[in-house]
Design an enzyme around this catalytic site. Sequence first.
Site, short mmCIF file in Angstrom:
data_model
loop_
_atom_site.label_atom_id
_atom_site.label_comp_id
_atom_site.label_asym_id
_atom_site.label_seq_id
_atom_site.Cartn_x
_atom_site.Cartn_y
_atom_site.Cartn_z
N ALA A 168 35.54 43.14 39.18
CA ALA A 168 34.12 42.85 38.97
C ALA A 168 33.48 42.40 40.27
CB ALA A 168 33.95 41.78 37.89
N ASP A 169 34.14 41.51 40.98
CA ASP A 169 33.63 41.03 42.26
C ASP A 169 33.57 42.14 43.30
OD1 ASP A 169 33.11 38.38 41.62
OD2 ASP A 169 35.12 37.70 42.14
#
Length: 392
Positions: A168-169
């Site tokens: 996600a990051d």
Amino acid sequence: MTNGGPLAGITVVALEQAVSAPMCTRTLGDFGARVIKVENPKGGDFARHYDDVVGGLAAHFVWANRGKESVALDLKSDGGQAVLHRLLERADVLVSNLTPGTTAKLGLAPADLKVRHPDLIAVEIDGYGPGGPLSHKRAYDLLVQAESGACSVTGSPGAPAKPGPPVADVCSGLYAALSVLALLYARRPGQVAVSLLDTMAELMGYPLTYTRHSGVEQQPLGMSSPAVSPYGAFRTADGQTVVLGTTNDREWQRLAMELIGRPDLADDERFRTNAGRVEHREVLDAAIGAWCGRYDLACVQERADAAGIGNARYNTVTDVLGHPHLDARDRWREVGTPSGPVPALLPPPVIAGFDPPMGAIPALGEHTGAVLAELGYAQPEIAALRARGAVR
């Protein structure tokens, strides 16, 4: 192309922490942009302190922050704010991922920047995006992976798991960098918002589409895929694990006939299409597993290559550190850190005629004095800012 890289002459100011924004700005720096990382004098980016395994430095920080200049400013002080805005007057890009509402409190909301710095490309990465019931919440990689359903399709039935890398990051950072490149190409300023949940919803495109139209919640399958079969990991006679994959009917026929010598499976009507193979994957996995269990890994891979079947060795992290393919392609470089040089992987893009800068990992506030002098601050002014705690 000059050695300066495709983004030579571009200055990026980063108000960042953890992984998402640092990966965005590191990517821009890998293409030759100058990245000035503005940090809180009291500890800086909190990822600096996740651990101390790299000669006293944190592995996350070393990974995501090479080649940046660290300027330590107290943005709650008038002096720190003044320095930041002088920086932004000369910058092309601002990237931030502070906690919800922080940029607005600092007078750096999109509307504020449009008035005070109209020529700036401003990118804000947050957890959930504005306008929704979760917009106020803090968002970390695991939390968003859980919220997005990614954990439900990872792991094994009854044992969901977080995908290992912080996808996600990292992917939010890459989408942010891609947005910056698009606006630079268009030669126009603008505001960009990237949320981790929107990123993960995009990465979940296949299971979301499948479940919407079938009503079926696909179950996680460990080292396999709900979409295709056969596709998975199998133990070999020497205690290793080989991963074999097919993606179409022709490959399946070659696997059955040429690799494992099972013409009966190749002719079985149940396995004629991928949908049938997925429905009866247990039968195929058992047959392939039995065949792999009779041969060493090297033999399995050699025969799979000869049959045109995709294959790989299951590696641990330690295995990858000494991976012969990375070594043969000279993918490792040394970068400087406050504790001495450490190995680092080159960025994935290979651009002819351009060597990525692979700059050093900065100490907290290492470049404050030099950058302030560059901005026109005289030494007495810098000393006064330091005395007031506005800079470090």
